[in-house]
Design a protein around this motif. Structure first.
Motif, PDB file in Angstrom:
ATOM      1  N   GLY A 148       1.480  -0.911  -0.073  1.00 20.26           N
ATOM      2  CA  GLY A 148      -0.070   0.221   0.133  1.00 20.26           C
ATOM      3  C   GLY A 148       1.414   1.594   0.035  1.00 20.26           C
ATOM      4  N   THR A 149       1.902   1.052   0.108  1.00 19.98           N
ATOM      5  CA  THR A 149       2.906   2.464  -0.381  1.00 19.98           C
ATOM      6  C   THR A 149       2.858   3.058  -1.352  1.00 19.98           C
ATOM      7  N   ILE A 150       2.624   4.435  -1.108  1.00 24.25           N
ATOM      8  CA  ILE A 150       2.864   5.363  -2.306  1.00 24.25           C
ATOM      9  C   ILE A 150       3.932   6.352  -2.839  1.00 24.25           C
ATOM     10  N   MET A 151       4.060   6.178  -3.858  1.00 23.95           N
ATOM     11  CA  MET A 151       5.611   6.241  -4.606  1.00 23.95           C
ATOM     12  C   MET A 151       5.735   8.033  -4.443  1.00 23.95           C
ATOM     13  N   PRO A 152       6.343   9.365  -4.328  1.00 28.65           N
ATOM     14  CA  PRO A 152       6.382   9.820  -4.919  1.00 28.65           C
ATOM     15  C   PRO A 152       7.040  10.249  -6.205  1.00 28.65           C
TER      16      PRO A 152
END
Length: 377
Positions: A148-152
């Motif tokens: 669920g990590t959101i990348m920059p």
């Protein structure tokens, strides 16, 4: 609780649009000049127009319809990367990226995978150090389908373009869930599904290809245009859409996009984030549960994966399904390298994922079921 695999239930508007298209507009789009074929063509154009508006794509014809994100990623990777190129991807990518890259490695393409930590994050200076003179493409998933990590994306895009490379974003878990402006974020190609955050039917998806990008088509064949030529047409989107399109599915996809736009992507993200926080918090309070991904309070999509050391994830999922009528996904989620990063490569995990239609009551019921199963063990 398996929205990361496919959203369900679909909005009534989506079901009605599919049904209406099958009843009245089932001709082959672009293959005839009769009234039904023209209406079918309009369905496709309306779908492109709705997607372009949602993602701030200037020309709807820069969107090629596909049958899923996997096809879109294959189109982008195999159509862009040349022999002798260097490609960079993160270690938390889906097999839809990893396997095409593995196939290209056999032909002389060099691939570098940037290591991520246990929460799915990699440092931007690692990307800087990995760039080479022949780096042509950087691939990153907007949100990990395990963690669920959101990348920059904006920061990644800046680094990529400073080195003259292009950026391909896997939007399988973000399109329709996280606000995306392809111009503002500097995305050169965006692969996305129709059946997840956009709430459309399965068998739909697409690839945004920026105007300055030219791909070798993945498929060659009938397009309804330039039929006398032996080569694939050069005009978009025909160049990338050989064969009959899923007209009824795209009608449903367009209805799903309109639904998402009406609700507002920001509101959808906020709803899913609040539910994911409730889910993460509730699971973390159960003795023996180990949750993966970003910590409580940090940005994430509606995915919460976890494991219990003494219970096999597949058995947990089976009990949830058979005894509690709760659907989740267990195993390795087509992303073994993300499991390596998370430290779950030996056991796998249980993935629960919420969507816009999910409720507080469903989340609480899920938490209670997991607690009861562990107590029984």
């Amino acid at each position: 609780m398996d929205h990361a695999a496919t959203s369900w239930p679909k909005p009534n508007e989506v079901i009605e649009a599919v049904t209406e298209a099958m009843k009245h507009d089932s001709a082959n789009p672009g293959r005839g000049s009769h009234a039904m074929a023209v209406r079918a063509s309009r369905i496709l154009f309306n779908g492109r127009k709705q997607l372009a508006k949602l993602l701030n794509i200037k020309n709807p014809n820069d969107i090629a319809f596909t049958y899923n994100t996997t096809m879109a990623l294959n189109m982008a990777i195999k159509g862009f990367v040349k022999q002798g190129d260097h490609v960079i991807a993160s270690s938390v990518e889906h097999n839809s990226v990893r396997r095409p890259l593995h196939a290209l490695e056999q032909t002389g393409v060099q691939v570098t995978y940037i290591d991520a930590d246990e929460r799915g994050r990699f440092k931007l200076d690692q990307l800087q150090r990995s760039m080479q003179h022949n780096t042509s493409l950087v691939i990153v998933n907007h949100s990990s389908n395990l963690l669920g990590t959101i990348m920059p994306i904006a920061e990644i895009s800046t680094i990529v373009h400073e080195h003259g490379a292009k950026l391909l974003v896997d939007g399988a878990q973000s399109v329709g869930i996280i606000p995306i402006d392809v111009e503002q974020l500097g995305i050169d190609m965006l692969a996305f599904p129709g059946h997840k955050g956009l709430l459309g039917p399965q068998g739909t998806g697409g690839l945004y290809i920026a105007p300055h990008i030219e791909l070798e088509p993945l498929l060659q064949g009938g397009t309804g245009s330039q039929s006398e030529a032996p080569h694939q047409p050069l005009v978009r989107p025909d160049r990338y859409e050989a064969g009959t399109q899923n007209t009824a599915g795209i009608a449903g996809l367009a209805a799903g996009v309109q639904y998402v736009a009406r609700v507002g992507v920001e509101n959808i993200y906020q709803h899913e984030w609040e539910l994911s926080q409730r889910l993460l918090g509730g699971l973390s309070e159960i003795e023996g549960v180990v949750c993966l991904g970003p910590a409580l309070g940090e940005p994430r999509t509606g995915i919460v994966s976890f494991y219990v050391p003494h219970i096999d994830p597949s058995e947990m999922a089976f009990i949830l399904d058979q005894h509690y009528h709760i659907a989740v996904r267990s195993g390795f989620h087509c992303t073994p390298t993300a499991h390596n990063a998370a430290g779950t490569s030996e056991r796998g995990a249980v993935r629960a994922s919420v969507g816009y239609s999910s409720t507080v009551e469903e989340v609480d019921r899920f938490i209670a079921a997991v607690k009861e199963i562990i107590e029984q063990y």
